[in-house]
Motif scaffolding. Structure first.
Motif, PDB file in Angstrom:
ATOM      1  N   GLY A 164       0.365  -1.301   0.001  1.00 34.25           N
ATOM      2  CA  GLY A 164       0.031  -0.226   0.189  1.00 34.25           C
ATOM      3  C   GLY A 164       0.944   1.155  -0.206  1.00 34.25           C
ATOM      4  O   GLY A 164       0.164   2.673  -0.305  1.00 34.25           O
ATOM      5  N   ASN A 165       2.299   1.046   0.322  1.00 34.44           N
ATOM      6  CA  ASN A 165       3.234   1.833   0.332  1.00 34.44           C
ATOM      7  C   ASN A 165       4.250   2.305  -0.871  1.00 34.44           C
ATOM      8  O   ASN A 165       4.286   3.494  -0.974  1.00 34.44           O
ATOM      9  N   VAL A 166       4.293   1.183  -1.254  1.00 34.70           N
ATOM     10  CA  VAL A 166       5.280   1.018  -2.499  1.00 34.70           C
ATOM     11  C   VAL A 166       5.007   0.386  -3.775  1.00 34.70           C
ATOM     12  O   VAL A 166       4.191  -0.604  -3.174  1.00 34.70           O
ATOM     13  N   PRO A 167       5.361  -0.233  -4.264  1.00 37.54           N
ATOM     14  CA  PRO A 167       4.895  -0.522  -5.670  1.00 37.54           C
ATOM     15  C   PRO A 167       5.423  -2.058  -5.682  1.00 37.54           C
ATOM     16  O   PRO A 167       6.074  -2.325  -4.732  1.00 37.54           O
ATOM     17  N   GLU A 168       4.590  -2.879  -5.608  1.00 38.33           N
ATOM     18  CA  GLU A 168       4.883  -4.918  -5.630  1.00 38.33           C
ATOM     19  C   GLU A 168       5.985  -5.191  -6.325  1.00 38.33           C
ATOM     20  O   GLU A 168       6.812  -5.648  -5.607  1.00 38.33           O
ATOM     21  N   ASP A 169       6.401  -3.947  -7.224  1.00 37.85           N
ATOM     22  CA  ASP A 169       8.269  -4.643  -7.842  1.00 37.85           C
ATOM     23  C   ASP A 169       9.424  -4.306  -6.552  1.00 37.85           C
ATOM     24  O   ASP A 169      10.337  -4.819  -7.208  1.00 37.85           O
ATOM     25  N   GLN A 170       8.946  -3.217  -5.744  1.00 37.35           N
ATOM     26  CA  GLN A 170       9.441  -2.995  -5.039  1.00 37.35           C
ATOM     27  C   GLN A 170      10.198  -3.578  -3.510  1.00 37.35           C
ATOM     28  O   GLN A 170      11.085  -3.919  -3.380  1.00 37.35           O
ATOM     29  N   ILE A 171       8.735  -4.758  -3.383  1.00 41.48           N
ATOM     30  CA  ILE A 171       8.729  -5.538  -1.889  1.00 41.48           C
ATOM     31  C   ILE A 171       9.540  -6.837  -3.325  1.00 41.48           C
ATOM     32  O   ILE A 171      10.265  -7.412  -2.031  1.00 41.48           O
ATOM     33  N   VAL A 172       9.474  -6.632  -3.753  1.00 41.72           N
ATOM     34  CA  VAL A 172      10.082  -7.817  -4.530  1.00 41.72           C
ATOM     35  C   VAL A 172      11.179  -7.664  -4.715  1.00 41.72           C
ATOM     36  O   VAL A 172      12.684  -8.491  -4.663  1.00 41.72           O
ATOM     37  N   ARG A 173      11.859  -6.393  -5.231  1.00 45.60           N
ATOM     38  CA  ARG A 173      13.654  -6.551  -5.176  1.00 45.60           C
ATOM     39  C   ARG A 173      14.340  -6.321  -3.769  1.00 45.60           C
ATOM     40  O   ARG A 173      15.554  -6.572  -3.347  1.00 45.60           O
ATOM     41  N   LEU A 174      12.711  -5.430  -2.533  1.00 44.53           N
ATOM     42  CA  LEU A 174      13.326  -6.220  -1.183  1.00 44.53           C
ATOM     43  C   LEU A 174      13.895  -7.964  -0.811  1.00 44.53           C
ATOM     44  O   LEU A 174      14.873  -7.921  -0.355  1.00 44.53           O
ATOM     45  N   ALA A 175      12.514  -8.615  -1.685  1.00 47.93           N
ATOM     46  CA  ALA A 175      13.036 -10.195  -0.897  1.00 47.93           C
ATOM     47  C   ALA A 175      14.383  -9.913  -1.925  1.00 47.93           C
ATOM     48  O   ALA A 175      15.006 -11.082  -0.636  1.00 47.93           O
ATOM     49  N   GLN A 176      14.807 -10.058  -2.871  1.00 44.89           N
ATOM     50  CA  GLN A 176      15.176 -10.293  -3.968  1.00 44.89           C
ATOM     51  C   GLN A 176      17.537  -9.655  -2.835  1.00 44.89           C
ATOM     52  O   GLN A 176      17.451 -10.406  -2.638  1.00 44.89           O
ATOM     53  N   ALA A 177      17.320  -8.606  -2.679  1.00 47.51           N
ATOM     54  CA  ALA A 177      17.947  -7.926  -1.738  1.00 47.51           C
ATOM     55  C   ALA A 177      18.289  -8.951  -0.336  1.00 47.51           C
ATOM     56  O   ALA A 177      19.321  -9.462   0.282  1.00 47.51           O
ATOM     57  N   HIS A 178      17.498  -9.681   0.729  1.00 42.64           N
ATOM     58  CA  HIS A 178      16.885  -9.903   1.620  1.00 42.64           C
ATOM     59  C   HIS A 178      17.922 -11.779   0.869  1.00 42.64           C
ATOM     60  O   HIS A 178      18.601 -11.961   1.998  1.00 42.64           O
ATOM     61  N   TYR A 179      17.218 -11.788   0.486  1.00 45.41           N
ATOM     62  CA  TYR A 179      18.025 -12.923  -0.159  1.00 45.41           C
ATOM     63  C   TYR A 179      19.765 -12.862  -0.029  1.00 45.41           C
ATOM     64  O   TYR A 179      20.686 -13.852  -0.369  1.00 45.41           O
ATOM     65  N   GLY A 180      19.676 -11.982  -1.214  1.00 46.06           N
ATOM     66  CA  GLY A 180      21.185 -11.316  -0.977  1.00 46.06           C
ATOM     67  C   GLY A 180      22.191 -11.324  -0.153  1.00 46.06           C
ATOM     68  O   GLY A 180      23.259 -11.865   0.755  1.00 46.06           O
ATOM     69  N   HIS A 181      21.403 -11.045   1.414  1.00 47.10           N
ATOM     70  CA  HIS A 181      21.771 -10.997   2.040  1.00 47.10           C
ATOM     71  C   HIS A 181      22.189 -11.929   2.689  1.00 47.10           C
ATOM     72  O   HIS A 181      23.869 -12.389   3.728  1.00 47.10           O
ATOM     73  N   LEU A 182      20.989 -12.677   3.011  1.00 50.52           N
ATOM     74  CA  LEU A 182      21.269 -14.616   4.108  1.00 50.52           C
ATOM     75  C   LEU A 182      22.693 -15.371   2.796  1.00 50.52           C
ATOM     76  O   LEU A 182      23.517 -15.332   3.251  1.00 50.52           O
ATOM     77  N   PHE A 183      22.628 -14.905   1.762  1.00 48.81           N
ATOM     78  CA  PHE A 183      24.211 -15.259   0.738  1.00 48.81           C
ATOM     79  C   PHE A 183      25.225 -14.583   1.216  1.00 48.81           C
ATOM     80  O   PHE A 183      25.663 -15.762   1.424  1.00 48.81           O
ATOM     81  N   SER A 184      25.091 -13.087   1.711  1.00 44.20           N
ATOM     82  CA  SER A 184      26.329 -12.966   1.944  1.00 44.20           C
ATOM     83  C   SER A 184      26.933 -13.238   3.596  1.00 44.20           C
ATOM     84  O   SER A 184      27.767 -13.481   4.187  1.00 44.20           O
ATOM     85  N   LEU A 185      25.719 -13.544   4.842  1.00 44.50           N
ATOM     86  CA  LEU A 185      25.645 -14.013   5.543  1.00 44.50           C
ATOM     87  C   LEU A 185      26.352 -15.792   5.796  1.00 44.50           C
ATOM     88  O   LEU A 185      26.612 -16.028   6.807  1.00 44.50           O
ATOM     89  N   LEU A 186      25.883 -16.783   5.030  1.00 47.74           N
ATOM     90  CA  LEU A 186      26.611 -17.459   5.476  1.00 47.74           C
ATOM     91  C   LEU A 186      27.695 -17.286   4.938  1.00 47.74           C
ATOM     92  O   LEU A 186      28.458 -18.002   5.669  1.00 47.74           O
ATOM     93  N   GLY A 187      28.337 -16.748   3.758  1.00 51.89           N
ATOM     94  CA  GLY A 187      29.500 -17.085   3.126  1.00 51.89           C
ATOM     95  C   GLY A 187      30.432 -16.614   4.448  1.00 51.89           C
ATOM     96  O   GLY A 187      31.662 -16.936   4.789  1.00 51.89           O
ATOM     97  N   GLU A 188      30.082 -15.631   5.088  1.00 55.35           N
ATOM     98  CA  GLU A 188      29.977 -14.386   6.372  1.00 55.35           C
ATOM     99  C   GLU A 188      31.216 -15.570   7.363  1.00 55.35           C
ATOM    100  O   GLU A 188      31.899 -15.954   7.850  1.00 55.35           O
ATOM    101  N   LEU A 189      29.969 -16.316   7.269  1.00 49.02           N
ATOM    102  CA  LEU A 189      29.989 -17.072   8.682  1.00 49.02           C
ATOM    103  C   LEU A 189      31.120 -18.607   8.330  1.00 49.02           C
ATOM    104  O   LEU A 189      31.885 -18.712   9.320  1.00 49.02           O
ATOM    105  N   ILE A 190      31.210 -18.873   7.878  1.00 48.58           N
ATOM    106  CA  ILE A 190      32.472 -20.092   6.880  1.00 48.58           C
ATOM    107  C   ILE A 190      33.408 -19.144   7.639  1.00 48.58           C
ATOM    108  O   ILE A 190      34.472 -19.598   7.454  1.00 48.58           O
ATOM    109  N   ALA A 191      33.738 -18.222   6.606  1.00 49.09           N
ATOM    110  CA  ALA A 191      35.399 -17.381   6.413  1.00 49.09           C
ATOM    111  C   ALA A 191      35.846 -16.743   7.661  1.00 49.09           C
ATOM    112  O   ALA A 191      36.453 -17.014   8.016  1.00 49.09           O
ATOM    113  N   PHE A 192      34.565 -16.453   8.323  1.00 46.16           N
ATOM    114  CA  PHE A 192      34.746 -15.424   9.369  1.00 46.16           C
ATOM    115  C   PHE A 192      35.916 -16.609  10.403  1.00 46.16           C
ATOM    116  O   PHE A 192      36.692 -16.204  10.970  1.00 46.16           O
ATOM    117  N   ARG A 193      35.544 -17.878  10.942  1.00 43.90           N
ATOM    118  CA  ARG A 193      36.354 -18.688  11.567  1.00 43.90           C
ATOM    119  C   ARG A 193      38.264 -19.104  10.978  1.00 43.90           C
ATOM    120  O   ARG A 193      38.948 -19.115  11.864  1.00 43.90           O
TER     121      ARG A 193
END
Length: 409
Positions: A164-193
């Motif tokens: 209701g505040n932003v177009p659906e395509d922006q919500i989809v982009r947020l979801a894609q950005a979130h998956y990108g964050h999760l991908f980065s998070l996993l890589g960081e957890l592996i590399a951190f040690r």
């Protein structure tokens, strides 16, 4: 994928009669603080241009409100949530309160540009919304399309907050950005040690250490209000090296997870880093004892809580089962509640930030007191989420008890 710098996508104009503001100043000389911030009153000065300056600022506030008519009508924001300040070059810009920042965040508005002018009789302000660019990555877009872990939950949650505040395509982009964050998070957890201790330390910048240290020195214990932001595992383990004097005095409240070996592994890792771990269930006495010793409890507050542990409290405009124990403990012990969050910067480093303690809300009705403070805690989380929305844990079903969620169950 990063888009070009966005152009303003919304405009509002307001004009104020200067004589009207002059009458207001004359009639309410001691109540101007209800309309203008201290900074605005100081900047307006006491000279002949004072009235016109305040009139232009008042027009700017009204123009900002016109950009968000629904929230204005519901009294979620008022004129006092916007103020006009000047930068080092004298150009005016809008400063918002936390309530207004949450509204801007839910509309994916990065900032509001303002232009002021006045004639001999009237002052006019033009306010422009500058949209936030939602950056996605190839990994995020790939996972969203081909490995959509809990995609429906993520999209439902995002629509609840941004729909209701932003177009659906922006919500989809947020979801894609979130998956990108999760991908980065996993890589960081592996590399951190495999990183050196110095590299781990350099990976995280900690803000708010003086406030946290001062709270420790007060000796009343601390409740750290946080959620699943950024890469909290990495930022906390590396961040504590910036203030080793509190090692052993910060304890994470954690719900047991399965399998048991993983739960034991995480507990052992936190213990090795200098943190204590307290089980969430059946641990009230242990929590209170820890607080009374002057130590800190880190309370992840963004998960769904069913009764009797939880109560329904507003979260992003919708009722959500929320833990009441933090408010109960804070009110009973007098321990300050300090919000904290972490996020990843564009260069891959992390920030762990502590904010000053929230002011406790007092009410003669104990139930209302608990509910109002719990709502304030949720609002603090909302503010942290809208600042870096792609880095919050959207995969969690935060609104299980909502009518819409029940219909889908």
């Amino acid at each position: 994928m990063v888009a070009a710098d966005p152009l303003p996508d919304g405009c509002a104009v307001d004009t104020v009669d200067i004589e009207r503001i002059a009458r207001l100043i004359t009639a309410l000389p001691d109540d101007l603080g209800k309309l203008f911030s201290v900074r605005e009153l100081d900047d307006a000065g006491d000279g002949p241009g004072r009235v016109a300056s305040l009139a232009a600022r008042f027009a700017a506030k009204e123009a900002c409100l016109k950009l968000f008519p629904r929230e204005t009508a519901l009294n979620i924001i008022t004129a006092m949530d916007f103020s006009v300040e000047r930068d080092a070059y004298g150009a005016p810009h809008i400063v918002t309160t936390a309530a207004a920042e949450i509204v801007l965040g839910r509309h994916l508005v990065e900032s509001i540009k303002i232009s002021l002018s006045h004639s001999a009789t009237s002052a006019t302000a033009v306010a422009l919304k500058v949209p936030r660019v939602v950056a996605t990555t190839a990994a995020g877009r790939f996972i969203f399309r081909w490995l959509p872990y809990r995609r429906r939950v993520i999209l439902d949650n995002l629509r609840r907050v941004y729909g209701g505040n932003v177009p659906e395509d922006q919500i989809v982009r947020l979801a894609q950005a979130h998956y990108g964050h999760l991908f980065s998070l996993l890589g960081e957890l592996i590399a951190f040690r495999f990183l050196s201790e110095q590299r781990k330390r350099d990976l995280v910048r900690v803000e708010g250490v003086p406030e946290l240290t001062e709270a420790f020195h007060a000796g009343r214990g601390i409740l750290i209000l946080t959620g699943h932001f950024g890469n909290f595992e990495v930022s906390t383990v590396a961040g504590i090296e910036h203030f080793p004097q509190v090692k052993g005095r910060i304890h994470f409240l954690r719900r047991p997870i399965k399998p048991k070996w993983l739960s034991d592994l995480l507990t052992r890792r936190f213990n090795q880093a200098g943190f204590g771990v307290v089980g969430r269930r059946g641990s009230l006495e242990e929590i209170v004892d820890t607080i009374e010793k002057g130590d800190a409890i880190v309370f992840p507050f963004d998960q769904y809580a069913r009764r009797p542990e939880g109560i329904e409290v507003e979260f992003f405009g919708h009722a959500a089962g929320t833990y009441k124990s933090m408010a109960v403990i804070a009110l009973a012990t007098g321990a300050p509640v300090m919000p904290a969050a972490s996020w990843r910067e564009p260069d891959g480093t992390h920030v762990l930030k502590f904010w000053p303690a929230l002011e406790p809300i007092l009410d003669e009705d104990v139930g209302a007191e608990i509910s109002r403070n719990t709502r304030a805690y949720n609002a603090a989380l909302e503010l942290a989420i809208v600042r870096h929305p792609e880095q919050w844990w959207w995969v969690h079903r935060r609104w299980k008890n909502s009518p819409a969620a029940k219909r889908k169950a």
